[in-house]
Design an enzyme around this catalytic site. Structure first.
Site, PDB file in Angstrom:
ATOM      1  N   LYS A 238      -9.314  -0.061  -5.940  1.00 51.23           N
ATOM      2  CA  LYS A 238      -9.366   0.570  -4.630  1.00 51.23           C
ATOM      3  C   LYS A 238     -10.707   1.235  -4.383  1.00 51.23           C
ATOM      4  CE  LYS A 238      -7.844   2.125  -0.716  1.00 51.23           C
ATOM      5  NZ  LYS A 238      -6.708   2.967  -0.349  1.00 51.23           N
TER       6      LYS A 238
ATOM      7  N   HIS B 289       1.526   5.425  -1.694  1.00 49.49           N
ATOM      8  CA  HIS B 289       1.177   6.597  -2.505  1.00 49.49           C
ATOM      9  C   HIS B 289       2.455   7.184  -3.081  1.00 49.49           C
ATOM     10  CE1 HIS B 289      -2.963   6.680  -0.921  1.00 49.49           C
ATOM     11  NE2 HIS B 289      -2.388   6.205   0.173  1.00 49.49           N
TER      12      HIS B 289
ATOM     13  N   ASP C  95       1.427   2.626   3.543  1.00 48.10           N
ATOM     14  CA  ASP C  95       0.581   3.804   3.353  1.00 48.10           C
ATOM     15  C   ASP C  95       1.419   5.080   3.401  1.00 48.10           C
ATOM     16  OD1 ASP C  95      -1.706   5.235   2.805  1.00 48.10           O
ATOM     17  OD2 ASP C  95      -2.452   5.207   4.857  1.00 48.10           O
TER      18      ASP C  95
ATOM     19  N   HIS D 204       0.868  -1.197   0.000  1.00 45.64           N
ATOM     20  CA  HIS D 204       0.000   0.000   0.000  1.00 45.64           C
ATOM     21  C   HIS D 204       0.895   1.236   0.000  1.00 45.64           C
ATOM     22  CE1 HIS D 204      -3.837   2.162   1.339  1.00 45.64           C
ATOM     23  NE2 HIS D 204      -2.919   3.104   1.173  1.00 45.64           N
TER      24      HIS D 204
ATOM     25  N   ARG E  78       2.241   9.590  -5.806  1.00 46.91           N
ATOM     26  CA  ARG E  78       1.939  10.860  -6.487  1.00 46.91           C
ATOM     27  C   ARG E  78       2.440  10.801  -7.933  1.00 46.91           C
ATOM     28  NH1 ARG E  78      -1.254  10.861  -2.227  1.00 46.91           N
ATOM     29  NH2 ARG E  78      -0.414  11.798  -0.350  1.00 46.91           N
TER      30      ARG E  78
ATOM     31  N   LEU F  39      -5.011   9.177   7.870  1.00 49.04           N
ATOM     32  CA  LEU F  39      -6.310   8.504   7.954  1.00 49.04           C
ATOM     33  C   LEU F  39      -6.169   7.059   7.507  1.00 49.04           C
ATOM     34  CD1 LEU F  39      -8.627  11.349   6.656  1.00 49.04           C
ATOM     35  CD2 LEU F  39      -8.633  10.317   8.954  1.00 49.04           C
TER      36      LEU F  39
ATOM     37  N   HIS G 126     -10.488   1.167   1.673  1.00 49.33           N
ATOM     38  CA  HIS G 126     -10.301   2.142   2.754  1.00 49.33           C
ATOM     39  C   HIS G 126     -11.546   2.024   3.630  1.00 49.33           C
ATOM     40  CE1 HIS G 126      -8.710   6.022   4.476  1.00 49.33           C
ATOM     41  NE2 HIS G 126      -9.916   5.919   5.016  1.00 49.33           N
TER      42      HIS G 126
ATOM     43  N   HIS H 285      -4.701  -0.738   5.660  1.00 50.88           N
ATOM     44  CA  HIS H 285      -4.208   0.020   6.820  1.00 50.88           C
ATOM     45  C   HIS H 285      -5.159  -0.060   8.018  1.00 50.88           C
ATOM     46  CE1 HIS H 285      -6.842   2.926   4.941  1.00 50.88           C
ATOM     47  NE2 HIS H 285      -5.957   3.323   4.057  1.00 50.88           N
TER      48      HIS H 285
ATOM     49  N   HIS I 251       3.221  14.564   1.438  1.00 49.55           N
ATOM     50  CA  HIS I 251       2.543  15.847   1.225  1.00 49.55           C
ATOM     51  C   HIS I 251       3.570  16.957   1.412  1.00 49.55           C
ATOM     52  CE1 HIS I 251      -1.656  14.427   1.200  1.00 49.55           C
ATOM     53  NE2 HIS I 251      -1.275  13.545   2.104  1.00 49.55           N
TER      54      HIS I 251
HETATM   55  C1  NCD Z   1      -3.539   9.120   1.960  1.00 42.32           C
HETATM   56  C2  NCD Z   1      -3.045  10.139   0.966  1.00 42.32           C
HETATM   57  O1  NCD Z   1      -2.470  11.156   1.394  1.00 42.32           O
HETATM   58  O2  NCD Z   1      -3.179   9.940  -0.249  1.00 42.32           O
HETATM   59  N1  NCD Z   1      -3.586   9.700   3.262  1.00 42.32           N
HETATM   60  C3  NCD Z   1      -3.562   9.048   4.440  1.00 42.32           C
HETATM   61  O3  NCD Z   1      -3.716   9.685   5.476  1.00 42.32           O
HETATM   62  N2  NCD Z   1      -3.353   7.764   4.508  1.00 42.32           N
HETATM   63  C4  NCD Z   1      -4.854   8.570   1.540  1.00 42.32           C
HETATM   64  C5  NCD Z   1      -5.239   7.319   2.277  1.00 42.32           C
HETATM   65  O4  NCD Z   1      -4.652   6.258   2.083  1.00 42.32           O
HETATM   66  O5  NCD Z   1      -6.175   7.366   3.073  1.00 42.32           O
HETATM   67 ZN    ZN Z   2      -3.297   5.074   1.560  1.00 44.78          ZN
END
Ligand code: NCD
Ligand code: ZN
Length: 349
Positions: free
Chosen positions: A99, A15, A252, A13, A17, A224, A136, A174, A256
């Site tokens: 997803k 991210h 996860d 899992h 970007r 989250l 999720h 998660h 950011h």
């Molecule tokens: C994730 C994101 O920033 O894309 N944020 C997070 O808090 N985990 C989105 C997600 O997986 O919920």
């Molecule tokens: Zn995530």
């Protein structure tokens, strides 16, 4: 134990970007993991096989020479995802899951599912072609306390969904609560769950204090589903170290820009890609279960997804190193979770 050698792990899992920001964070993951399930919550989201193929190529193009890494792509389920798109995704061989974001549940989930009933045809197709649903698992009703949203999701959404599609392969992503850990441990059928390093290491007190207990909001610990109280962390540690093949590693890691976290309306997501396996090692060591780390990090995920385990091996050494305060992130920078802190384990090059 001073050293731990194990099968090279995968991240189930992640991210990444897009664009220059993706190019900056990708090497951190590729250095640690052979493969990763790449989340589709871009702006706009990755809703078609064609978009997933193009995104996959951008990731491969951004991969520095000498790093061996395979992105495992996902589609973003919407109310309008067609059964044909699901069959195209499966036939592509590069899409490994779909997803489900309940609309509004988390970062970039505005195009998410408004009602599971609207997705019945797509879910039926996923069950038919055996393409996993990655969930999720939080309800989004404003009247439900943020800390209870995962627990409520199990009874309100997950159990009815799995009753309707009993052969659908499901990953409860998660997980953060003892209720989710118990459900995944004991439910019938084909279900797994990812667990992050931060939910194994921290409870919700860490959102409002530092490691020594000094008060003050810590926005970099906000993700989250949100960190829960200590009893839940203990249940997650028990599940992750239980040896059950249903639990596997998913960071996860969600980068950011610093300014969007340190803000009056700070966004959710913790960046852990630079220190992930070391953080999991800390958590497993705390539980006295370093011997269970390899199966959780490197065996259970590929077994669940029906992929081969990695042939390569990695080595963790007991040697301290300090996480950087900031990491370049496109035109901005990000603050990794635990910035400036010492980690007791080092992933050998
Ligand atoms: C994730 C994101 O920033 O894309 N944020 C997070 O808090 N985990 C989105 C997600 O997986 O919920
Ligand atoms: Zn995530």
């Amino acid at each position: 134990m001073q050293e731990l050698t194990m099968t090279r792990p995968d991240d189930w899992h992640l991210h990444l970007r897009d664009g220059a920001a993706m190019a900056d964070v990708l090497p951190y993951t590729a250095r640690q993991f052979a493969r990763a399930i790449v989340m589709p919550n871009l702006k706009p989201p990755v809703t078609t096989t064609a978009a997933a193929q193009a995104y996959r190529q951008r990731i491969l193009d951004a991969l520095p020479a000498g790093l061996d890494f395979e992105p495992l792509m996902t589609l973003y389920l919407t109310d309008n995802t067609s059964p044909e798109e699901i069959r195209r995704a499966k036939a592509s061989g590069i899409v490994h899951g779909v997803k489900l974001y309940p609309a509004g549940a988390t970062t970039n989930s505005d195009s998410g599912v408004t009602s599971l009933a609207r997705c019945a045809a797509a879910l039926q197709a996923m069950q038919d072609v055996d393409l996993p649903l990655l969930i999720h698992g939080e309800v989004t009703h404003q009247h439900v306390d943020v800390f209870d949203r995962e627990k409520f999701f199990i009874d309100e959404q997950l159990i009815p969904l799995r009753r309707q599609f009993p052969d659908l392969r499901v990953v409860f992503e998660h997980i953060t609560t003892k209720e989710a850990a118990q459900y995944v441990s004991s439910a019938e059928g084909r279900i797994g769950a990812t667990i992050t390093a931060h939910h194994l290491l921290y409870n919700r007190t860490r959102l409002f204090t530092d490691a020594e207990g000094r008060t003050g909001m810590r926005p970099h610990f906000y993700c989250l589903p949100v960190l829960k109280r200590e009893t839940h962390r203990q249940a997650l540690l028990t599940a992750a170290t239980s040896g059950s093949p249903r639990f596997f590693l998913g960071t996860d890691s969600a980068p950011h820009p610093k300014g969007e976290k340190e803000s009056a309306c700070g966004c959710a997501g913790c960046f852990t890609a630079a220190s992930a396996i070391e953080m999991y090692a800390m958590a497993f060591e705390e539980a006295g279960a370093l011997d269970k780390l390899e199966a959780f990090a490197s065996h259970h995920g590929p077994d669940f997804y029906g992929l081969p385990r990695n042939a390569g091996r990695v080595r963790l050494r007991r040697a301290e190193w300090r996480l950087p305060a900031e990491i370049k992130f496109g035109a901005t920078s990000l603050v990794p979770l635990g910035a400036g802190e010492l980690l007791p384990w080092t992933l050998a090059a």
